[in-house]
Design a protein around this motif. Structure first.
Motif, PDB file in Angstrom:
ATOM      1  N   VAL A 171      -3.658  49.262  73.811  1.00 28.19           N
ATOM      2  CA  VAL A 171      -4.036  48.076  74.586  1.00 28.19           C
ATOM      3  C   VAL A 171      -2.874  47.084  74.651  1.00 28.19           C
ATOM      4  O   VAL A 171      -2.253  46.764  73.627  1.00 28.19           O
ATOM      5  N   LEU A 172      -2.567  46.627  75.871  1.00 30.25           N
ATOM      6  CA  LEU A 172      -1.542  45.588  76.070  1.00 30.25           C
ATOM      7  C   LEU A 172      -0.242  45.922  75.335  1.00 30.25           C
ATOM      8  O   LEU A 172       0.366  45.057  74.692  1.00 30.25           O
ATOM      9  N   SER A 173       0.197  47.159  75.458  1.00 33.25           N
ATOM     10  CA  SER A 173       1.335  47.619  74.655  1.00 33.25           C
ATOM     11  C   SER A 173       2.641  46.904  74.987  1.00 33.25           C
ATOM     12  O   SER A 173       3.561  46.889  74.163  1.00 33.25           O
ATOM     13  N   ASP A 174       2.740  46.301  76.176  1.00 33.52           N
ATOM     14  CA  ASP A 174       3.978  45.604  76.539  1.00 33.52           C
ATOM     15  C   ASP A 174       3.793  44.090  76.632  1.00 33.52           C
ATOM     16  O   ASP A 174       4.612  43.394  77.226  1.00 33.52           O
ATOM     17  N   VAL A 175       2.716  43.581  76.022  1.00 31.51           N
ATOM     18  CA  VAL A 175       2.394  42.154  76.124  1.00 31.51           C
ATOM     19  C   VAL A 175       2.654  41.461  74.789  1.00 31.51           C
ATOM     20  O   VAL A 175       2.113  41.870  73.760  1.00 31.51           O
ATOM     21  N   ARG A 184      -8.568  40.846  70.307  1.00 29.27           N
ATOM     22  CA  ARG A 184      -9.111  41.605  71.435  1.00 29.27           C
ATOM     23  C   ARG A 184      -8.634  43.052  71.379  1.00 29.27           C
ATOM     24  O   ARG A 184      -9.391  43.982  71.667  1.00 29.27           O
ATOM     25  N   LYS A 185      -7.359  43.237  71.041  1.00 28.92           N
ATOM     26  CA  LYS A 185      -6.814  44.585  70.951  1.00 28.92           C
ATOM     27  C   LYS A 185      -7.555  45.400  69.889  1.00 28.92           C
ATOM     28  O   LYS A 185      -7.916  46.557  70.125  1.00 28.92           O
ATOM     29  N   ARG A 186      -7.788  44.802  68.735  1.00 26.29           N
ATOM     30  CA  ARG A 186      -8.501  45.521  67.665  1.00 26.29           C
ATOM     31  C   ARG A 186      -9.911  45.878  68.108  1.00 26.29           C
ATOM     32  O   ARG A 186     -10.397  46.994  67.837  1.00 26.29           O
ATOM     33  N   MET A 187     -10.586  44.942  68.782  1.00 24.26           N
ATOM     34  CA  MET A 187     -11.944  45.219  69.238  1.00 24.26           C
ATOM     35  C   MET A 187     -11.973  46.418  70.175  1.00 24.26           C
ATOM     36  O   MET A 187     -12.801  47.335  70.030  1.00 24.26           O
ATOM     37  N   LEU A 188     -11.056  46.455  71.134  1.00 22.92           N
ATOM     38  CA  LEU A 188     -11.053  47.547  72.098  1.00 22.92           C
ATOM     39  C   LEU A 188     -10.609  48.863  71.476  1.00 22.92           C
ATOM     40  O   LEU A 188     -11.140  49.931  71.810  1.00 22.92           O
TER      41      LEU A 188
END
Length: 290
Positions: A171-175, A184-188
């Motif tokens: 998730v959002l690897s380049d952000v 949010r990343k952990r949740m997803l």
């Protein structure tokens, strides 16, 4: 319901925005991998600068809700914002409106009125004209989980596979992310892993246990302490007539847990080990049920 607290303390409801409807969208925003902004009329994703990606990701993760300026500021600069933070953030918002204008063919003024609006000392991204891949993932994963319970395992497997197929990487690897986006990343990522487990259970239940063995070998290597994945690996191996290998998997996990964490595997794994050790025709069939 999936809820989380933003940096400013406001409660956000993730499940409320998951829609069952399929519509025509002006633009697509992908967060399940590198951030991706595109539309049906544009072949290549629009290039977005790093700090602007952070702001856009924050808005995408909280659609149809006012994201406070204070939350955006902390996500960008933690506890040390520059003296020009407010003006810089306004510039980022202006740039995002221009990017959305480019992919939607709307004028920037229309974007400000209809899609990325100023609201309650913050900004809100209205999702009615946008397709957000993480919301589609949650919707399909929820449907896929429910279908086998309703007796339709084939539909469930198809929907779960489609949901997981939306992922293009982490998730959002380049952000560049702060505390809110990290949460949010952990949740997803947790929902992704949970969806993988549900899919594997559905495949095993449908008699496709041989097809999941290689995938589970990789997953248990990637998640060496995950008891649920190891249990599925053991079940698939045993159902494929490889009882010794299944017991080997249990032994390795038990040794790893005891040596590195100081705990025993949980009762369900011990129960599964006992079932495999004492398998006969009836017990063997019961391995297909988690």
């Amino acid at each position: 319901m999936h809820v989380s607290m933003c940096a400013a303390g406001q409660l956000y409801d993730f499940s409320a925005k998951v829609s069952d409807t399929q519509e025509a969208f002006r633009a697509q925003l992908g967060l399940l991998g590198p951030l991706r902004l595109t539309s049906d009329e544009i072949d290549e994703p629009i290039s977005v600068a790093p700090k602007i990606r952070t702001v856009l990701a924050m808005l995408c993760m909280h659609p149809d809700q006012a994201v406070p300026v204070s939350a955006l500021t902390r996500e960008l600069w933690a506890e040390e914002p520059p003296v020009t933070a407010a003006r810089t953030l306004q510039t980022y918002i202006l740039n995002i409106r221009k990017l959305l204008s480019k992919v939607t063919a709307l004028k920037p003024a229309d974007i400000a009125d209809q899609i990325l609006v100023t609201q309650d000392n913050g900004y809100s991204l209205r999702s009615s004209d946008l397709r957000l891949d993480w919301l589609d993932f949650l919707r399909l994963a929820d449907h896929g989980r429910a279908s086998p319970r309703a007796g339709d395992s084939h539909t469930g497997i198809r929907e779960l596979e489609e949901a997981l197929g939306m992922w293009r990487g982490s998730v959002l690897s380049d952000v560049p992310t702060g505390t809110v986006l990290e949460a949010r990343k952990r949740m997803l990522e947790e929902r992704r892993l949970d969806t993988i487990e549900v899919l594997i259970d559905a495949r095993i239940g449908a008699g496709l246990h041989q097809q999941v063995i290689a995938e589970l070998a990789s997953l248990t290597s990637e998640h060496p302490f995950h008891e649920g994945l190891h249990a599925q690996y053991m079940r698939a191996l045993a159902l494929n007539g490889r009882r010794a290998k299944a017991l080997e998997v249990f032994g390795r996990l038990r040794s790893r847990l005891k040596e590195e964490i100081g705990i025993e595997p949980g009762y369900p794994l011990h129960q599964l080990q006992h079932k495999i050790l004492n398998s006969h025709t009836a017990a063997h069939a019961s391995l297909a049920v988690s």
